[in-house]
Design a protein around this motif. Structure first.
Motif, short mmCIF file in Angstrom:
data_model
loop_
_atom_site.label_atom_id
_atom_site.label_comp_id
_atom_site.label_asym_id
_atom_site.label_seq_id
_atom_site.Cartn_x
_atom_site.Cartn_y
_atom_site.Cartn_z
N MET A 69 0.63 -1.12 0.04
CA MET A 69 0.01 0.13 0.00
C MET A 69 0.87 1.40 -0.13
O MET A 69 0.38 2.29 -0.73
CB MET A 69 -1.18 -0.03 1.25
CG MET A 69 -1.93 1.24 1.32
SD MET A 69 -3.39 0.82 0.26
CE MET A 69 -4.46 1.97 0.72
N THR A 70 1.95 1.16 0.67
CA THR A 70 2.67 2.57 0.86
C THR A 70 3.92 2.26 -0.35
O THR A 70 4.85 3.34 -0.50
CB THR A 70 3.44 2.49 2.01
OG1 THR A 70 4.22 1.12 2.44
CG2 THR A 70 2.67 2.61 3.22
N LEU A 71 4.05 1.48 -1.22
CA LEU A 71 4.86 1.24 -2.27
C LEU A 71 6.28 1.27 -1.99
O LEU A 71 7.07 1.35 -2.72
CB LEU A 71 4.63 2.52 -3.34
CG LEU A 71 3.12 2.86 -3.60
CD1 LEU A 71 3.13 4.15 -4.49
CD2 LEU A 71 2.35 1.75 -4.29
N CYS A 88 -2.91 -11.40 -5.90
CA CYS A 88 -3.89 -10.33 -6.66
C CYS A 88 -4.24 -9.17 -5.57
O CYS A 88 -4.29 -7.87 -5.96
CB CYS A 88 -4.86 -10.88 -6.97
SG CYS A 88 -5.08 -12.17 -8.40
N MET A 89 -4.18 -9.49 -4.49
CA MET A 89 -4.59 -8.58 -3.61
C MET A 89 -3.14 -7.47 -3.41
O MET A 89 -3.61 -6.31 -3.33
CB MET A 89 -4.46 -9.09 -1.73
CG MET A 89 -5.88 -9.77 -1.68
SD MET A 89 -6.04 -10.10 0.20
CE MET A 89 -5.90 -8.33 0.96
N LEU A 90 -1.75 -7.89 -3.40
CA LEU A 90 -0.83 -6.92 -3.33
C LEU A 90 -0.95 -6.37 -4.68
O LEU A 90 -0.73 -4.85 -4.72
CB LEU A 90 0.44 -7.77 -3.42
CG LEU A 90 0.71 -8.79 -2.09
CD1 LEU A 90 1.99 -9.29 -2.09
CD2 LEU A 90 0.82 -7.68 -0.73
N PHE A 91 -1.47 -6.92 -5.87
CA PHE A 91 -1.58 -5.84 -7.09
C PHE A 91 -2.54 -5.05 -6.98
O PHE A 91 -2.32 -3.62 -7.21
CB PHE A 91 -1.97 -7.22 -7.92
CG PHE A 91 -2.14 -6.41 -9.45
CD1 PHE A 91 -1.22 -6.41 -10.32
CD2 PHE A 91 -3.51 -6.08 -9.98
CE1 PHE A 91 -1.10 -6.06 -11.55
CE2 PHE A 91 -3.81 -5.40 -11.12
CZ PHE A 91 -2.54 -5.56 -12.09
N VAL A 92 -3.79 -5.24 -6.39
CA VAL A 92 -4.76 -4.04 -6.11
C VAL A 92 -4.28 -3.16 -5.21
O VAL A 92 -4.30 -1.95 -5.43
CB VAL A 92 -6.10 -4.73 -5.70
CG1 VAL A 92 -7.00 -3.79 -5.24
CG2 VAL A 92 -6.40 -5.58 -6.72
N LEU A 93 -3.68 -3.49 -3.86
CA LEU A 93 -3.14 -2.67 -2.99
C LEU A 93 -2.15 -1.62 -3.59
O LEU A 93 -2.03 -0.38 -3.33
CB LEU A 93 -2.53 -3.23 -1.83
CG LEU A 93 -3.60 -4.16 -0.83
CD1 LEU A 93 -2.90 -4.89 0.25
CD2 LEU A 93 -4.49 -3.01 -0.27
N ILE A 94 -1.25 -2.11 -4.38
CA ILE A 94 -0.25 -1.20 -5.06
C ILE A 94 -1.03 -0.10 -6.00
O ILE A 94 -0.43 1.01 -6.01
CB ILE A 94 0.87 -2.07 -5.92
CG1 ILE A 94 1.71 -2.85 -5.16
CG2 ILE A 94 1.54 -1.16 -6.98
CD1 ILE A 94 2.51 -4.00 -5.86
N ILE A 96 -4.04 1.15 -5.61
CA ILE A 96 -5.21 1.96 -4.87
C ILE A 96 -4.16 2.88 -3.68
O ILE A 96 -4.55 3.71 -3.30
CB ILE A 96 -6.26 1.31 -3.91
CG1 ILE A 96 -5.42 0.48 -3.00
CG2 ILE A 96 -6.99 0.56 -5.16
CD1 ILE A 96 -6.70 -0.19 -2.17
N GLY A 97 -2.90 2.35 -3.53
CA GLY A 97 -1.95 3.22 -2.87
C GLY A 97 -0.95 4.33 -3.58
O GLY A 97 -0.48 4.96 -3.04
#
Length: 755
Positions: A69-71, A88-94, A96-97
């Motif tokens: 999320m914080t990249l 996929c969760m990490l993909f989406v968090l990247i 939206i962050g």
């Protein structure tokens, strides 16, 4: 709510203490809440989705989602061991962050706020025009005239001063001193009603929304006509005025026989005294470099009687008519601050700001989507057709590896599904060049590319009647970008940003080649590939987070340089952002009696300083340099104590590991990892026997400390809370601009008298 509950006194006291400690709700506070709440919820889902169950511990799950999320891009477990849902969760968090995603959301929120404001203004105009035809009774008119006369007689200002009050300016032909009818016109002037937004220019007067507490009437600017009549409502006769009101909330304007009109802007504004508990806040939520009292509310000033007409030319103010797509009688100063505009001009200016935001509301998402879509297709196809075995060795789909890397590169995350990161692609020319370009497009060069797109549209689109308004919108956005968007800068600032990017990346590239002379881990590569790898590593080390050669295999001098570059990675963009803020001086706390600023301003009047200055704009340049220096000092102080505290605590926690493996758990390696997390970069010195980041071998408490460091570091690149581009439209923003101009002129006049 607890007032009637027995024994709730202590609970209420605790609630009051919490409210005093809680920061005010603003853009930065909401940004923190968005990241913290999203990470906490996502960590639970991520942990629960582990296969087999709990194979990834909750601390590691929390670390993963915070890093994505914080990249920051650091990983405590190899991403190839995660299941597809977790990847996929990490993909989406990247996504939206991403800073661009958040900024696009802010643009849409401001667009909706403008639309609601325009709807309210339209409704109010209709209501006011409908009420205008209603004639008030003779008794009500007489009582209001008497009430106003009492207020005027009670509030006579001393000679030579000008109280900070609302002004009612009569038209020249109806001035009280122009004849017998003047006094009659003054007597028939009404006390204004309270309205939320501005009315149309043809209405009798415009009003701003009164705050809920500490309401006082205040002038928006010095009137051009010295015959303006000033008055102030002290609240002493509030009951009488309400009685005379006949129960109606709005008092209608009354026409005198001479048809007097109220032409000067009347506004309500809040008392600007800082909260008595403001100094107790644990975290400053205004932004780096901003004082806790920084605000866009009205600022008290001395009664100097200074007018724009007498001092504007000498202070570098230009006519706004030359910088707006419509005619204007006002002035413009640095950072596109407009002063002394009429209400009609303010409304027109707001219309152009709205059209510019409308343009950005589709241009920014289009930029965000197209770069990632095209990059993902290109890199995904390249991996699938040229390097499929690299992905399959890690048990991954080649298309998925390419797509994930492309998204990670554009959003500057640095996460890779491959355990070896980009080492396996160190000879892939297309992939390195494409990902390097995406790293620039999604971070440091985003303002440059965005301005280039807008400038190209302005030059390429045909200039005809159908596109005339669109061209005016493009021109307005190019000349006054920081009134509309955080990551779009004026031309000089954009050129400076480009120069800083070229210089810093060029220096990194050169040092990679020079400091690795004789290093077989680098020189064993083909010469052309070595140069390309050095360029990619230079682009990635400041924000991208990828590494094309193991960091531990590089020379120690280069590793120290990388620590510095990761530390200052955010500086070019964030200093440019804050240095181009419309409310620059307010955001930096200049109006809080900053002694350093006063010293610099005093130096500008020194004869020796004037000699070395060499131009009439020297004071302006000196002031800008002071702002930059103050920002750098504030940023350094803001960063250092977080990093020192974090490294100290982590070394205490990891003391047992340090004693067992002093070379691996050295202070420098801990510092490198901490700076990488704080800078949201993601490169790591790694571990000799594992492919994940060095922090993967830390204790749980050390990982949690690094999570806090990553969240704090993600927020150091934000604009201050009172940045024009993150504030919702309102009358108080216009009043703040007028206050800025008046205070600048007063300070300038004071320095002139001293010299």
């Amino acid at each position: 709510m607890l007032a009637g509950v027995p024994g709730s006194g202590r609970l209420r006291a605790v609630a009051r203490a919490v409210r005093r400690q809680a920061p005010s709700l603003n853009f930065i506070t909401l940004h923190y809440l968005y990241f913290i709440i999203t990470c906490l919820l996502a960590s639970l889902v991520f942990w629960g989705a582990s296969t087999p169950a709990r194979s990834v511990s909750y601390p590691d799950s929390l670390f993963f989602v915070v890093s994505a999320m914080t990249l920051a891009g650091l990983n405590t477990v190899n991403l190839s061991t995660l299941n597809t849902f977790q990847q996929c969760m990490l993909f989406v968090l990247i996504i939206i962050g991403s800073a661009i995603f958040v900024s696009a959301f802010v643009v849409h929120v401001r667009k909706k706020a403008f639309e609601r404001r325009f709807e309210n203004i339209a409704e109010r105009r209709f209501e006011n025009r409908s009420r205008r035809w209603r004639r008030p009774s003779l008794g009500r008119a007489l009582s209001r005239s008497i009430s106003l006369s009492r207020s005027l007689s009670r509030l006579e200002a001393p000679s030579g001063t000008r109280p900070a009050t609302a002004t009612v300016e009569l038209s020249p032909q109806e001035h009280p001193n122009d004849g017998p009818s003047g006094s009659a016109a003054a007597e028939h002037t009404e006390k204004p009603s309270v309205e939320t937004d501005q009315e149309s220019p043809e209405d009798n007067f415009q009003l701003a929304e009164p705050p809920q507490d500490n309401v006082r009437m205040a002038e928006s600017s010095a009137p051009a006509d010295p015959s303006a009549v000033a008055f102030e409502d002290t609240g002493e006769d509030a009951g009488d005025d309400a009685g005379e009101d006949d129960g109606e909330g709005d008092i209608q304007p009354m026409r005198s026989p001479m048809s007097a009109t109220l032409t000067q802007h009347i506004a309500w504004a809040a008392d600007d005294r800082p909260s008595k508990h403001g100094h107790r806040h644990f975290w400053n939520m205004q932004g780096v470099g901003a004082q806790s009292t920084a605000s866009i509310r009205r600022r008290p000033s001395s009664a100097s009687g200074i007018t724009f007409e007498t001092t504007a030319a000498g202070q570098g103010l230009e006519s706004a008519d030359k910088h707006l797509p419509f005619g204007s009688t006002g002035y413009v100063s640095r950072n596109s601050q407009f002063h002394h505009l009429t209400d009609e001009e303010r409304e027109t200016l707001g219309g152009y700001e709205y059209r510019a935001i409308q343009l950005l509301s589709w241009l920014v998402p289009a930029y965000f989507v197209l770069w990632q879509l095209l990059g993902a297709l290109g890199i995904g196809a390249y991996v699938a057709y040229n390097k499929p075995s690299v992905a399959r060795i890690n048990g991954l789909n080649p298309w998925w590896v390419g797509i994930f890397n492309a998204i990670s590169a554009f959003n500057n995350s640095g996460m890779s599904l491959l355990d070896a990161n980009m080492v396996a692609f160190q000879t892939s020319i297309y992939m390195l060049m494409t990902m390097g370009l995406m790293i620039l497009a999604g971070n440091t060069c985003y303002p440059i590319f965005l301005r280039l797109i807008i400038w190209t549209m302005h030059k390429v689109l045909p200039k005809n009647a159908h596109l005339e308004e669109f061209h005016k919108t493009l021109e307005f956005l190019l000349e006054h970008p920081r009134r509309c968007y955080t990551n779009l800068f004026p031309a000089p600032h954009t050129w400076w940003l480009l120069l800083s990017v070229v210089c810093l990346n060029g220096f990194d590239w050169m040092m990679f080649e020079v400091l690795n002379l004789g290093n077989t881990a680098i020189t064993s590569l083909p010469k052309g590939i070595e140069v390309l790898d050095g360029l990619f590593q230079a682009l990635a080390v400041r924000s991208g987070g990828f590494y094309v050669v193991p960091i531990s295999s590089t020379r120690i001098g280069l590793q120290v340089l990388y620590v510095i570059m990761m530390y200052i990675s955010v500086y070019p963009v964030v200093i440019t952002m804050r240095n181009s803020n419309v409310y620059e001086e307010r955001s930096l706390g200049i109006y809080a009696d900053d002694p350093g600023y006063e010293v610099k301003q005093a130096e500008s009047g020194n004869p020796i300083s004037r000699f070395f200055r060499g131009s009439k704009d020297g004071a302006f340049e000196r002031t800008k340099r002071y702002f930059v220096r103050q920002q750098l000092r504030a940023q350094l102080a803001h960063d250092i104590w977080w990093l020192v505290l974090a490294v100290w605590l982590i070394m205490i926690i990891e003391s047992s590991n340090f004693e067992a493996k002093p070379a691996v758990f050295s202070v420098f390696n801990v510092l490198f990892e901490t700076v990488s997390g704080y800078g949201c970069v993601g490169i790591s010195v790694g571990l000799p026997d594992q492919a994940y980041s060095f922090c993967g071998a830390w204790h749980t408490l050390s990982k949690l400390i690094l999570c806090a460091v990553m969240i704090r570091g993600r927020h150091r690149g934000l604009p201050v809370a009172i940045d024009k581009a993150v504030l919702l439209p309102g009358e108080e923003l216009y009043l703040a601009e007028e206050d800025d101009a008046r205070l600048r002129l007063e300070r300038s006049a004071s320095r002139g008298r001293v010299v």
